[in-house]
Design a protein around this motif. Sequence first.
Motif, short mmCIF file in Angstrom:
data_model
loop_
_atom_site.label_atom_id
_atom_site.label_comp_id
_atom_site.label_asym_id
_atom_site.label_seq_id
_atom_site.Cartn_x
_atom_site.Cartn_y
_atom_site.Cartn_z
N GLU A 1 -5.32 -1.75 -3.79
CA GLU A 1 -5.47 -0.78 -2.69
C GLU A 1 -4.18 -0.03 -2.45
OE1 GLU A 1 -9.13 -2.77 -0.15
OE2 GLU A 1 -7.07 -3.37 0.30
N LEU B 1 -10.65 -2.22 -8.64
CA LEU B 1 -10.76 -2.65 -7.25
C LEU B 1 -12.21 -3.02 -6.93
CD1 LEU B 1 -9.45 -2.94 -4.44
CD2 LEU B 1 -10.03 -0.56 -4.02
N ASN B 2 -13.14 -2.16 -7.34
CA ASN B 2 -14.55 -2.44 -7.05
C ASN B 2 -15.02 -3.71 -7.72
OD1 ASN B 2 -14.79 -0.25 -5.47
ND2 ASN B 2 -15.53 1.11 -7.09
N GLU C 1 -7.55 -11.98 -3.46
CA GLU C 1 -7.19 -11.16 -2.30
C GLU C 1 -5.92 -10.38 -2.57
OE1 GLU C 1 -9.13 -13.62 1.44
OE2 GLU C 1 -7.16 -14.19 0.68
N ASN D 1 -13.19 -6.25 -8.57
CA ASN D 1 -12.60 -7.40 -7.89
C ASN D 1 -13.26 -7.66 -6.55
OD1 ASN D 1 -10.23 -8.73 -9.32
ND2 ASN D 1 -9.87 -6.56 -9.71
N LYS D 2 -13.61 -6.57 -5.87
CA LYS D 2 -14.27 -6.75 -4.57
C LYS D 2 -15.65 -7.36 -4.78
CE LYS D 2 -12.17 -3.41 -1.49
NZ LYS D 2 -12.29 -2.08 -0.92
N ARG D 3 -16.30 -6.89 -5.84
CA ARG D 3 -17.64 -7.41 -6.14
C ARG D 3 -17.54 -8.92 -6.43
NH1 ARG D 3 -21.06 -7.34 -10.64
NH2 ARG D 3 -19.38 -6.61 -11.98
N GLU E 1 -9.65 2.30 -9.12
CA GLU E 1 -10.82 2.13 -8.25
C GLU E 1 -11.88 1.26 -8.93
OE1 GLU E 1 -10.80 6.09 -5.43
OE2 GLU E 1 -11.93 6.12 -7.30
N PHE F 1 -15.23 -10.88 -5.45
CA PHE F 1 -14.86 -11.59 -4.22
C PHE F 1 -16.09 -11.84 -3.37
CE2 PHE F 1 -13.36 -12.11 0.06
CZ PHE F 1 -12.27 -12.94 -0.10
N SER F 2 -16.88 -10.76 -3.17
CA SER F 2 -18.01 -10.94 -2.26
C SER F 2 -19.09 -11.83 -2.88
CB SER F 2 -18.57 -9.60 -1.80
OG SER F 2 -18.99 -8.89 -2.92
N ILE G 1 -6.66 -7.53 -4.90
CA ILE G 1 -7.35 -6.44 -4.18
C ILE G 1 -6.36 -5.64 -3.36
CG2 ILE G 1 -9.01 -5.99 -2.30
CD1 ILE G 1 -10.74 -8.26 -3.52
N SER G 2 -5.49 -6.36 -2.66
CA SER G 2 -4.56 -5.60 -1.81
C SER G 2 -3.55 -4.83 -2.65
CB SER G 2 -3.92 -6.49 -0.75
OG SER G 2 -2.68 -6.92 -1.16
#
Length: 640
Positions: free
Chosen positions: A75, A476-477, A68, A479-481, A473, A483-484, A71-72
Amino acid sequence: MFVSTEKEQISLPLENGGESFKSTSPAGSYPDSLNGFPAGTELCDPVPVPALYTDVTVVPEQEKQELEQTISTLEGEIAGLRLQHRSLDRTRREALNKILDIKGSIRVFCRVRPILLTDRRRIHQPISTELEKIVVRSGGSRKEFSFDKVFPQEASQEDVFVEVEPILRSALDGHNVCILAYGQTGTGKTFTMDGTNDQLGIAPRALVQLFHNASLDKSSSYTFSMSMLEVYMGSLRDLLAPKSFSRAYETISRCNLNIQTDPKGLVEIEGLSEVPISDFTKASWWYTKGRRVRSTSWTNVNEASSRSHCLTRITIFRRGVASEAKAEVSKLWMVDLGGSERLLKTGATGQTLDEGRAINLSLSALGDVIAALRRKRGHVPYRNSKLTQILKDSLGDGSKILMLVHVSPFEEDIGETTYSLSFAKRARAVESTKELPEDLKKQKEKRIAKLEEEMREAEEECQKVRNQIQKAEFLLNENKRLFSSTYQPPEDEGKAPASPKGALVQVSRASLTFEKTTRRKFSNSMPRFMNSTVASRQRLGAAEKEIDSRANSSRTGTRSSIQFSGSQSLSYSDLRFKSILRSNKKSRYGETNTPAMESPKCSDLDSKTTSMPRSKIVTSSNPNLRVTLSRHRRRMSDFI
Ligand SMILES: Nc1ncnc2c1ncn2[C@@H]1O[C@H](COP(=O)(O)OP(=O)(O)OP(=O)(O)O)[C@@H](O)[C@H]1O
């Protein structure tokens, strides 16, 4: 063979001597069910499991927080980079605008049409050209005209477009821009604006360029729309009106559009079709459609003469990335004016004569407006023609005007050539560089060179920041992937989520490849947070080895599946497995690092996929027949 479910270690006996691999997992890090195998399940083959340790010692909650945090941070960095990009872009825009202002917001170019193979005329050529000068000789007299740029007969479409391109940038930057092709019939106005399938003109190139530049600008988002209309005998015709509609209400919808000016001076044409154009293919389709509808008729001078002014408007909506940002709207007009020849020469009578008169009147009104703007006169006579009323908000203050005057290379056209050149000279008369003293001229050139350098530097910086944004980006993507997929598994999946560590291996691997490919290029421009630490390098190195060993054993081994530590089994045909192998070879960034490819490039312009308007239609070899045979000749497009 069994997968042990003992709390302290996962023991995987191998064929080769039964060596076992131990995990230091704490008890209960992952419930047994998450292994994908119920305790005690016997696997089909004795599988030589790759040398994989399952580190399940890390507390998931801590990993989650770390993720998290990453990610932040990413961002925040992206937002900062976007701000930096915007500021650099502003510097570039200001420099470009100053350059155009110094050069003059009304620029006039001249293009001499080449002698074509089909021309059966005397080859004596009365015209000679220099970079910014054209000399016309006739019967012992010599007349010289200066322009911002002169294109000789051999100039290519590319040569012309290179000079037009800065003004297009200006349209994207928020200025209204007007590009006008002026000249006697048959001198190449339509050729310059539209071109042919293998020699594309300004309009299709401009569309490519707009989409290309818009895709590069990460600090704004753009949308475009297109309208096309024709000013024919003082009436306005919507060239993009839907056919079914226009048939029923032809006279209303296509020929009597009203021009409205709002209190801010913005011009709107009531009822004019405006189609959204999301990419070059769509734009090109609409453009071709509009051109086919355009009025053409026959004159002695040019079989496919355009007897009207054809106007194409691209409306550009530019929005900043901030959600509250208001859209900036600018217009790019590309105008193929009707032939400027004087009427006796064309042998026109009847309706063709009327058409010619209408064209001449509006051209003369356009000349008056441009001359008044040049002289910065208080009163600008926009109201004298429909053409100038339509273009009012794109010919005034803050707008950029580019007039391309076309002339014939032949002696018999010398009268028309001189007339056209005089018209153009009037348009640029006041601010002409030629009239400046030599030292002022030098100063001006120096200033322009400095600004061009500033603009170039800002552009380079912008490019660097764009690359950084892309990299960030990407991370970020990923890491978001991660994470989810780890913490928000899809409900319907029913399978155990991949272990965060295992997934991290994939992300790290992809990031590593990404970093390797991009480090060389952008080593000086990496934001701090992207620099790897010793620990992260070690972790990535281990991850890389781990994946390599999986991939290698998959290539050489006889197994039908690979046991992934503490998580699940992947068969070789499993897509997830394939994706890991792919990520070994190719970074995803490599696939996404080509936004410019989304829109066709200028080099692709000659491709056959670009459909351009078909030739205009010749209906009769006698100019007067046109009137008697068909008072209102329909073009082929009307029947398609
Ligand atoms: N620079 C050029 N190179 C090659 N061919 C050209 C060039 N300029 C014009 N032509 C050719 O000359 C012919 C007449 O050109 P075009 O139709 O563009 O003239 P125009 O000024 O638009 O005429 P009109 O006012 O009647 O529409 C066309 O066949 C066109 O392809």
